[in-house]
Design an enzyme around this catalytic site. Structure first.
Site, PDB file in Angstrom:
ATOM      1  N   HIS A 126       0.859  -1.114   0.048  1.00 18.17           N
ATOM      2  CA  HIS A 126      -0.205  -0.001   0.195  1.00 18.17           C
ATOM      3  C   HIS A 126       0.894   1.284  -0.014  1.00 18.17           C
ATOM      4  O   HIS A 126       2.087   1.133   0.380  1.00 18.17           O
ATOM      5  CB  HIS A 126      -1.126  -0.033   1.144  1.00 18.17           C
ATOM      6  CG  HIS A 126      -0.388   0.127   2.498  1.00 18.17           C
ATOM      7  ND1 HIS A 126      -0.172  -0.934   3.148  1.00 18.17           N
ATOM      8  CD2 HIS A 126       0.180   1.165   3.407  1.00 18.17           C
ATOM      9  CE1 HIS A 126       0.225  -0.597   4.425  1.00 18.17           C
ATOM     10  NE2 HIS A 126       0.530   0.563   4.389  1.00 18.17           N
ATOM     11  N   HIS A 185       3.891   7.287   3.766  1.00 19.01           N
ATOM     12  CA  HIS A 185       4.884   6.221   3.568  1.00 19.01           C
ATOM     13  C   HIS A 185       4.439   5.039   2.473  1.00 19.01           C
ATOM     14  O   HIS A 185       3.619   4.939   2.049  1.00 19.01           O
ATOM     15  CB  HIS A 185       5.064   5.207   4.888  1.00 19.01           C
ATOM     16  CG  HIS A 185       4.042   4.345   5.614  1.00 19.01           C
ATOM     17  ND1 HIS A 185       2.903   5.023   6.480  1.00 19.01           N
ATOM     18  CD2 HIS A 185       3.586   3.308   5.257  1.00 19.01           C
ATOM     19  CE1 HIS A 185       1.929   4.110   6.510  1.00 19.01           C
ATOM     20  NE2 HIS A 185       2.438   2.977   5.848  1.00 19.01           N
ATOM     21  N   GLU A 215       7.692   0.933   5.116  1.00 19.36           N
ATOM     22  CA  GLU A 215       7.153   0.238   5.972  1.00 19.36           C
ATOM     23  C   GLU A 215       7.340  -1.176   5.198  1.00 19.36           C
ATOM     24  O   GLU A 215       7.081  -1.438   4.136  1.00 19.36           O
ATOM     25  CB  GLU A 215       5.525   0.102   6.032  1.00 19.36           C
ATOM     26  CG  GLU A 215       5.056  -0.697   7.063  1.00 19.36           C
ATOM     27  CD  GLU A 215       3.482  -0.568   7.320  1.00 19.36           C
ATOM     28  OE1 GLU A 215       2.873  -1.201   8.375  1.00 19.36           O
ATOM     29  OE2 GLU A 215       2.828   0.098   6.533  1.00 19.36           O
TER      30      GLU A 215
END
Length: 135
Positions: A7, A80, A131
């Protein structure tokens, strides 16, 4: 080591307005209900766009890292990117041995998808917070 892009996360000042924009204006049909994640200081909504997801992040509480981001970027913005990895501990160890900084204590935390996640220092990745999520 990197798997697929899981994502792209956007910090937003108003989660309901951002959700409505993705659903009503952009025509997203797969939009999750808001999910509070107190351990991360955020409330999230995921917009599934088929080949990946967009994560909308709103601060949850005064100590939220998203609140600090929004102070600098009041309109919101990209926060992010999240990549999947097959083995998060092996990825962490490889990255640390390569000189990359893992944020926090270095131990994976449970993320929004119920899987272990780690964050990498943005200064080590050209200004982008990364991440990693266990696939």
């Amino acid at each position: 080591m990197l798997g697929r892009l899981n994502h792209v996360a956007l910090a937003v000042p108003d989660l309901a307005a951002a959700t409505a924009a993705y659903r009503d204006t952009l025509g997203a049909t797969h939009v999750s209900a808001p999910q509070a994640l107190p351990e991360h200081g955020v409330t999230v909504v995921f917009v599934d766009v088929g080949n990946t997801k967009v994560e909308l992040l709103e601060p949850l509480g005064e100590a939220s890292p998203i609140a600090a981001f929004l102070e600098k970027n009041p309109s919101g913005g990209m926060h992010h990117v999240c990549y999947e990895v097959d083995d998060i501990l092996a990825a962490r160890d490889h990255l640390k041995a390569s000189g990359a900084r893992v944020l926090g204590d270095g131990d994976p935390k449970t993320g929004a998808h119920g899987k272990p996640v780690l964050f990498l220092h943005p200064k080590d990745f050209f200004g982008t917070l990364v991440e990693l999520e266990q696939a």
